[in-house]
Design an enzyme around this catalytic site. Sequence first.
Site, PDB file in Angstrom:
ATOM      1  N   ASP A   1      55.089  14.459  93.199  1.00 34.12           N
ATOM      2  CA  ASP A   1      56.211  15.324  92.866  1.00 34.12           C
ATOM      3  C   ASP A   1      56.074  15.675  91.375  1.00 34.12           C
ATOM      4  O   ASP A   1      55.295  15.068  90.641  1.00 34.12           O
ATOM      5  CB  ASP A   1      57.557  14.661  93.190  1.00 34.12           C
ATOM      6  CG  ASP A   1      58.666  15.716  93.337  1.00 34.12           C
ATOM      7  OD1 ASP A   1      58.497  16.836  92.814  1.00 34.12           O
ATOM      8  OD2 ASP A   1      59.703  15.414  93.952  1.00 34.12           O
TER       9      ASP A   1
HETATM   10  C1  NOJ Z   1      60.885  18.503  92.381  1.00 35.32           C
HETATM   11  C2  NOJ Z   1      61.300  18.357  93.808  1.00 35.32           C
HETATM   12  O1  NOJ Z   1      61.656  17.014  94.083  1.00 35.32           O
HETATM   13  C3  NOJ Z   1      60.242  18.819  94.795  1.00 35.32           C
HETATM   14  O2  NOJ Z   1      60.773  18.765  96.092  1.00 35.32           O
HETATM   15  C4  NOJ Z   1      59.768  20.192  94.431  1.00 35.32           C
HETATM   16  O3  NOJ Z   1      58.836  20.642  95.374  1.00 35.32           O
HETATM   17  C5  NOJ Z   1      59.182  20.165  93.038  1.00 35.32           C
HETATM   18  N1  NOJ Z   1      60.205  19.755  92.096  1.00 35.32           N
HETATM   19  C6  NOJ Z   1      58.605  21.496  92.592  1.00 35.32           C
HETATM   20  O4  NOJ Z   1      59.617  22.400  92.388  1.00 35.32           O
END
Ligand code: NOJ
Length: 766
Positions: A270
Site C-alpha cells: 500500500d
Molecule cells: C491507500 C489506500 O489504502 C489504497 O487502497 C489505495 O489503493 C492507495 N492509497 C493508492 O491510492
Amino acid sequence: MTIDARVEELLSRMTPAEKAGQLTQYFYFRLPPGAPGPVLDIDPDEQPRMVESQLAQSAVGSLLFVTDPAETNRLQRLAVEGNRLGIPALFGFDVIHGLRTVFPVPIAMAASWDPETIEAGQVVAAREARAVGVHWSFAPMVDVARDPRWGRIVEGAGEDPFLGAVVAAAQVRGFQGPELGTPERIIAGPKHFAGYGYAIGGRDYDEVNISDSELWNVVLPPFVAAIEAGAGNVMTAYMDFNGIPATGNRWLFADVLRGTLGFEGFVVSDANAVRNLLTHGFAADLTDAGARAVNAGVDLEMAISAPAYAHLPEALESGATDIEAIDACVRRVLEAKIRMGLFDDPYVDEDRARAVLADPAHRDVARVAAERSAVLLRNEGGLLPLDADALGSVAVIGPLADSPRDTIGPWVFDFDLDETVTVLAGIRARAGGSDQSGHDASAPHSVRSGRPAPDHAVRVEYARGVPVVQREFPSLFDMFGGNTPSDPEGFDEEAEFRRAVDLAAGADVAVVVVGEWQNMIGEMASRSSLELPGRQLELLQAVVATGTPVVLLVMNGRPLDLRWAAENVPAILDIWYPGTQGGAAVANLLFGDVSPGGKLPFTWPRTVGQVPMTYAHTISHEPENQARRYWDEASTPLFPFGHGLSYGRFAYTELTVDEPSTTTDGTVTVSVEVTNTGDREADEVVQLYLHQRHGTASRPVRELKGFRRVTLSAGESRTVSFPVGPDERRYWNAAVRDWVTDTSTFDVWVGGDSTAELGATFDITT
Ligand code: NOJ
C-alpha cells in the site's frame, strides 16, 4: 521467445539499481488549480519534476495516479526512451467504481447480489481506464467489514465471506477478462492483504487482531475467490496484523498468499507502507524496511515519498537481502508488463480515449447498476411506487438531493459533474416534463432515463432544508478538489428549514434525501457515530409532521441510525451513492419503471453501540435471551443481513432436500419454490443459509451458502435449487489447524433474508 525467456533475458542485463527501479512505483499527480494543500508530506510543485527525472533515469518503473492520456503518453515516452533496456512503465490507479462513468459505490454494487451487474460495471471501468493509459486497478477491495464505523466499508462487499467471494470474483472477471492482457482490460488487484477491515474501534489504520478461525473462515475467502478468478496483483495492508506489520509479514505473503493460496502474480505495498515499517517500530531504517519487505515477498513498493526500495542495492551489499529475493520480485513485475503487452504497444490513442470516455452505452450500464443496487428497506401501505399520472406535486428535500459530487460518492477523480444526474434532476426529467429537467439552473446534458417522460407534468419543487455538514478535519482527498460544495452565499438556515417544511406541507408527496456527505466516508474517514449528520433528522421529523406522505431516500455507504425513520416514515429506499446516472435510476425506481431488488450486504444495527454485529454469530449461554443482551436497547438489528423488499411479493414453499442424508464428501440439493404473489414483475434474491448443529467446533447460527437473483412476473413460480456439498460445509478448525467437514445434522433455510424461516434438515454421516 517465451515470456519466461524474455524476462530472463532482461534480468540478465539489469544492474541492482535498475532492478530496484523496476520495483518502485511513484505517486505522480498535478493538483488542480486552487486545490487546498495536501495532507501528505510532499511538495506538490516539486513532486512531478522529481518523479519525471527518476523515471527518465530508470529509478522508477511504475506510476500511480496519471489518468490523462496525453500525460500517460508523455511520461511513458520518458520511461521507454530514458531506459537503457526500453522497459515501459506500468500505470496503476484507483479505479474503484468507474473512471469517467461513475458506478454506484462498491458496497452498493454488492447490494445488487448480482454478479453479472458487478462484472459489467468493471468491464466499463476497465475499458475507460485502459483507453487513457491505465493498466492496473487497485481494486477490488475485498476486505470483509463488520464495523460500520470504519469508513472503508463503502469500498467492499460488506460483512459476509460467501457474498464477498462472489462479488470479488465478478469484479476480477470484469477488470481483467479471461486472462491478463485481454484487450481493453486491466490488471485487478484485490486488497488489502489481509484483515484491514478489522481495525479496532473502526479507526482506519489501527491494529488488527484476528483469530485463526476468523482469518480462514471469514477474511480469506474473498481473496481466494479473486485469485481463482485470475487476479494478477494483490496489495498489502497498512496495519499491524496480529502484532506484525502486514507489509513486512513474511508468513502472510510467502506462506499464506503464495504457498497456501497459490498466488502467482505480483504484490504491491500500500502507499508508503514499506516506509511505514519504520513508523510501526519494526524496521530500523529505510534499508532494513526495503530488505524486509522484499524478503517477505512484496514485489513493488508504492511510494508517495522517497522509496525504501531505492536502498535495495545497499541492502544487497550488507547481506540484508539477496539477489534471489530481488530477482524473484523483478521477474513478477516484468512478467506483468509483458503480459499486458506494454513492450509491444506502450502508448494510447488520445482521440480514441476521448471517444471511449464519451461512450453513451457506458452511462446506460451505470444507470442499470444503480437501479439494481437500490434496497427498499420499508414500504408501508405500498406508498411506492409513486403514480406519476395521479400526482400533482412532489417536494424534493435535502441538500444531498441536488449535490452532484455527493451523488457519485467517494473514491472518484475523473468524473464529470455536469453530466451527473442528481436525484432532483432525475425526478424532474422523469416526472416533471421537459421544461423542468436539470439540477438548479444548469440542465445536465445527459439524463438517460431510458424511458419517455410522461405526458402529464408533475410539479417538482426543491428545498435544501438544512445546511451542508462540513468536515472538521482535512480529508485525504481534499487536495484533488471537487469535494462537496458549501452552502450558497447568504444561506439563511432557519428560513430554508421553514421553506422546506412548507413545501412538503403543500405537496402530494415529499421525497426527503438524507445521509452522509461523500467525504465523511472512505479512507481515513471513520465515524464514531452512525447518526444522521447535522439537522437532517430534525428536518425529516418536521416534514413527517406535516402529514404529507414521505419517501425517504438514504444516500450512504454504511448503515446509519434510522431508528426513528424505521418507525415513522412509510417508505425508505437505500440509494447509496448511486453514481453518474444515480438520479435517473432513482426516478425510475420511485415511479415504478423498475422494481427495487437489492438486498443488504450487511447487518443494519440500530445504534453504534451495537457494532460490530453480524448475523453469522455463534450462540452460547441463555440463547432465549439473545435479543436482550443490552440493558438499554434490543440486541437485534434494525434490518437483518440480506433484507430488501420489492414491488412484488414473494412466497416460499416446497422446500426439499433431495436426500435425507449423505456422506462427508457427498452433496445434497436443496430446492424451493418461489412465487411472486404480487401484481407486477419484480426481482427477488433467493438466499440459502446453513447451520451445523454439532461437530468438532461451534459454528455460526447460520451462514449464507448460496443465493440467486431471479426476476418473476406477477403470479409466476420458479423452482430454485442449490447444491450443498463439502465446499459449503467445510470450515477451518482452529483446534486441529486444518479444514474439516464434520458429520452432523444440518439445518438449512431458504428465503428472502437471513431470518428466513422455511427450513429443513439433513444428516452427514461417515
Ligand atoms: C491507500 C489506500 O489504502 C489504497 O487502497 C489505495 O489503493 C492507495 N492509497 C493508492 O491510492
